[in-house]
Enzyme design. Structure first.
Site, mmCIF file in Angstrom:
data_model
loop_
_atom_site.group_PDB
_atom_site.id
_atom_site.type_symbol
_atom_site.label_atom_id
_atom_site.label_comp_id
_atom_site.label_asym_id
_atom_site.label_seq_id
_atom_site.Cartn_x
_atom_site.Cartn_y
_atom_site.Cartn_z
ATOM 1 N N ASN A 9 -0.820 -1.162 -0.712
ATOM 2 C CA ASN A 9 0.254 -0.351 -0.253
ATOM 3 C C ASN A 9 0.900 -0.628 0.625
ATOM 4 O OD1 ASN A 9 2.015 1.755 0.352
ATOM 5 N ND2 ASN A 9 0.298 3.251 0.732
ATOM 6 N N LYS A 11 3.542 0.149 2.148
ATOM 7 C CA LYS A 11 4.415 1.147 2.805
ATOM 8 C C LYS A 11 5.802 0.530 3.252
ATOM 9 C CE LYS A 11 -0.186 2.571 4.352
ATOM 10 N NZ LYS A 11 -0.991 3.509 5.477
ATOM 11 N N HIS A 94 0.839 10.496 -1.513
ATOM 12 C CA HIS A 94 0.080 9.876 -0.470
ATOM 13 C C HIS A 94 -0.052 10.818 0.956
ATOM 14 C CE1 HIS A 94 -0.728 7.080 2.991
ATOM 15 N NE2 HIS A 94 -1.305 6.378 1.990
ATOM 16 N N GLU A 96 0.836 10.112 3.848
ATOM 17 C CA GLU A 96 2.100 10.253 4.765
ATOM 18 C C GLU A 96 3.211 11.096 4.025
ATOM 19 O OE1 GLU A 96 2.036 5.789 4.917
ATOM 20 O OE2 GLU A 96 0.271 6.009 6.167
ATOM 21 N N GLU A 164 -8.507 9.041 -0.153
ATOM 22 C CA GLU A 164 -8.141 8.640 1.141
ATOM 23 C C GLU A 164 -8.252 9.664 2.173
ATOM 24 O OE1 GLU A 164 -5.365 5.185 0.553
ATOM 25 O OE2 GLU A 164 -4.228 6.860 0.900
ATOM 26 N N GLY A 170 -5.149 3.946 8.435
ATOM 27 C CA GLY A 170 -4.314 3.131 9.481
ATOM 28 C C GLY A 170 -5.053 3.212 10.953
ATOM 29 N N SER A 210 -8.313 1.992 6.058
ATOM 30 C CA SER A 210 -8.767 1.019 6.654
ATOM 31 C C SER A 210 -9.992 0.248 6.025
ATOM 32 C CB SER A 210 -9.533 1.606 7.942
ATOM 33 O OG SER A 210 -8.658 2.190 8.889
HETATM 34 P P1 PGA Z 1 -4.891 1.429 5.590
HETATM 35 O O1 PGA Z 1 -3.902 2.557 4.663
HETATM 36 O O2 PGA Z 1 -5.488 0.578 4.577
HETATM 37 O O3 PGA Z 1 -3.800 0.787 6.417
HETATM 38 O O4 PGA Z 1 -5.850 2.472 6.397
HETATM 39 C C1 PGA Z 1 -4.478 2.832 3.292
HETATM 40 C C2 PGA Z 1 -3.340 3.667 2.591
HETATM 41 O O5 PGA Z 1 -2.515 4.510 3.286
HETATM 42 O O6 PGA Z 1 -3.270 3.620 1.482
#
Ligand code: PGA
Length: 254
Positions: A9, A11, A94, A96, A164, A170, A210
């Site tokens: 992803n 983003k 997601h 976010e 997640e 993140g 992460s």
């Molecule tokens: P990250 O993000 O691996 O940077 O923690 C995962 C995601 O948001 O899908």
């Protein structure tokens, strides 16, 4: 047998030029790794260029969002029909999107249905926030997210779930393999109640939050975890290749 899936992803990162460069860095080594489904989810604007670049390879593309209507006066939105011939997968719900764009379970449910209708494969994201985790509400939160997002979905064919935990995204603070596997088992159990056992057994459930080249095997080794949704580390060709390679090796020993 569930084929593992590793999705990157990206983003809101990479211009079209940067996206092309990143894929060129991974090809052809990524293409050669088998036993794993490999999915790259760049920003919308790079999908067309990357589709050309990966033609004939085993790499697949996904979008990061969509709107549920087919077309019309929805300024700035992208419809399922527009994506259907550009990519195979689409990330939906997601955290976010839930957090910064106010997406509700109901809206996410409409998006899942709209994606399935045109043959796109949704990667439906669910996960609890830190305070919910600390209050011992993880199971309640993820099952409610599933209930609202799958309310109208009769068949799960083509759908993947990504668990997640929001506190792990993140932050560099991943869940442990054991924690993730435990929640994923609860999710699978809930799916078997909502649908049936065989649907639950064939559904792929990923871990995300992460994931890096150094911790990915801890997740992939878990019996209930079928791969990963990788954010930050998917922007690094070396790390992403390493995660996919480790997944392939582990899956061969299963
Ligand atoms: P990250 O993000 O691996 O940077 O923690 C995962 C995601 O948001 O899908």
């Amino acid at each position: 047998m569930r084929v593992p899936l590793i999705a990157g992803n990206w983003k809101m990162n990479t211009t079209v030029g940067e996206a092309i460069k990143l894929v060129k860095e991974m090809l052809p080594r990524l293409d050669e790794i088998d036993g794993v489904e490999k999915v790259l989810c760049p920003p919308f604007v790079s999908l067309a260029a990357l589709k050309e670049l990966i033609k004939g390879s085993s790499i697949k593309l996904g979008a990061q969002n969509l709107y549920f209507e087919e077309k019309g006066a929805y300024t700035g939105e992208i419809s399922p029909l527009m994506l259907a011939n550009l990519c195979e997968f689409v990330i939906i719900g997601h955290s976010e999107r839930r957090q910064y764009f106010g997406e509700s379970g109901e809206l996410i449910g409409k998006k899942v249905l709209a994606a399935l209708k045109v043959g796109l494969k949704p990667i439906l994201c669910i996960g609890e926030r830190l305070e919910e985790n600390e209050a011992g509400r993880t199971e309640e939160v993820v099952t409610e997210q599933l209930r609202s997002s799958l309310a109208e979905v009769k068949k799960l064919d083509g759908l993947t779930i990504a668990y997640e935990p929001v506190w792990a995204i993140g932050t560099g603070k991943a869940a442990t393999g054991g924690q993730a596997n435990e929640t994923i088992s609860l999710i699978r159990h809930f799916i078997s109640q909502l649908y049936n056992r065989s649907v639950a057994q064939s559904l792929r459930i990923l871990y995300g939050g992460s994931v890096t080249a150094s911790n990915s095997s801890e997740f992939i080794k878990q019996p209930g975890i079928d791969g990963a949704l990788v954010g930050g580390a998917s922007l690094d060709a070396k790390q992403f290749l390493s995660i996919v390679k480790q997944t392939s090796e582990i899956s061969q020993t299963r």
